[in-house]
Design an enzyme around this catalytic site. Sequence first.
Site, mmCIF file in Angstrom:
data_model
loop_
_atom_site.group_PDB
_atom_site.id
_atom_site.type_symbol
_atom_site.label_atom_id
_atom_site.label_comp_id
_atom_site.label_asym_id
_atom_site.label_seq_id
_atom_site.Cartn_x
_atom_site.Cartn_y
_atom_site.Cartn_z
ATOM 1 N N LYS A 280 0.837 -1.197 0.000
ATOM 2 C CA LYS A 280 0.000 0.000 0.000
ATOM 3 C C LYS A 280 0.873 1.248 0.000
ATOM 4 O O LYS A 280 2.070 1.191 0.317
ATOM 5 C CB LYS A 280 -0.882 0.021 1.261
ATOM 6 N N ARG A 354 -9.970 -11.848 1.637
ATOM 7 C CA ARG A 354 -10.836 -12.885 1.073
ATOM 8 C C ARG A 354 -10.169 -14.257 1.108
ATOM 9 O O ARG A 354 -10.854 -15.277 1.130
ATOM 10 C CB ARG A 354 -11.255 -12.487 -0.340
#
Length: 508
Positions: A280, A354
């Site tokens: 990020k 996920r």
Amino acid sequence: MTAVADRSLGPELARSLTLGPDTDVLIIGLTSSDTGPAIAPDDLFGDILTADIRAQLLDQLAAVGAKGKAEELTRVPAPTELAGVTSVLAVGLGPAEKVDAEQVRRAAGVATRALTGTELVATTLGGLDLGAAAEGAYLGAYSFSPFRSDRSAPKPDERPVARVEFLIPTPEFGETALTRAQLIAEAVATARDFVNTPPSHLYPAEFADRAQALAEAAGLEVEVLDEKELAAQGYGGVVGVGQGSSRPPRLIRLSYRGGPTKVALVGKGITFDTGGISIKSAQNMDHMTSDMAGAAAVIATVLLVARLGLPITVTATVPMAENMPSATAQRPGDVLTQYGGVTVEVLNTDAEGRLVLADAIVRAGEDDPDYLIDVATLTGAQMVALGTRTPGVMGTDDFRDRVARISREVGENGWPMPLPTELRADLNSKIADLANVTPHRFGGMLAAGLFLREFVPEGVQWAHLDVAGPAYNTGGAFGYIGKGGTGVPVRTLIAVLEDISSEDTATE
């Protein structure tokens, strides 16, 4: 392991028929109208707020410009007839016809937030909705300061309200509501504490230890898998995400057995998320201390279920990992095998939530649950679509809508979202069963939901809550929400579980 006790460190809440002689501040509600503000409720507490006292207060409030707008605060000296009370704090409720439980909750929260350094507060807001007022007062007074040194610890006049007394019209008024509200508020505060604890002190092993200590104190069944057991049993998603960190992953299961209907809760427990190799940007990466908010919520909820004694069986399955870049981290292009055998091409290591959830959902499905709810700070796309205060709710249509409706009823604002068929093909991989992301940014929250749906057992009523924005408040305080962890969606989860419980009771 750090010793942990169940969360009961908020203000003391109590019911009272009279104003005590040591009351510092009396909180009253004020509604707005075209003819000026009015004190609410107008039909209770006449022995305390007599007609003369009400008239005096309204004159004082009008003189300093109080309108009764929602969450407006106006403090005036107490009339001499209110013996022992120093001042009166009027908190706006907005138009009388629009006052509901959530508005009472917010009013109580903003009022108690404003009264730092106050020892004893009394309020008439409980006459409008005692449960909502109690939740709001407790959560509004919430604070988190275990990492402050003596030199920066809150001074006495900066500490939260110590005790809140709710004025009641009769001795039996609202006793059950107050007890339930305090239990719920304490559970929300437990989730907030987990989220607000920095990743230096809350890494997977420590998180599992703290959850285990709380669960065992509550009489729950506990199972913890360490990194070796996870690898041996085939939890490829949890292992893959956690392999880049020196602090290895865990998976914890907490079970409460109260009845035949079975509900599975799954929560994303990424104790810090750098994005891994798909790293990020540095700006706001510190917010990723909150990437375990889904785990915090489901742990707090199953503890609350035990305290409330609901007549259902609830099991929380919580994967915990730290997503770090290193020589051992998984790479974009790697293929992992999820628990249960599905292979996934990892195109973006920052779509890690996920992967751990998929493992946990399959494991939770082995218990043959009737309902399955997973909670995660899953996608930035949630905030793009719905903002920072509205969770996205996906899943099987009927249960999705039920969860979203209940979420709005308790003030957590869940909104139903679709799982468009046309997006599913974009999760196809050229070399594996699935890719973990689509090749575009369209419908990112929905694509993540579609990915998770691949792992939900057939026939199970399923809801997926994406709380990326609502679980962590990076802006200014509002209502009963301060900065940092919010505890969303604990109140939604417990309300859904109570709804399922009541449905079961009605069919007996």
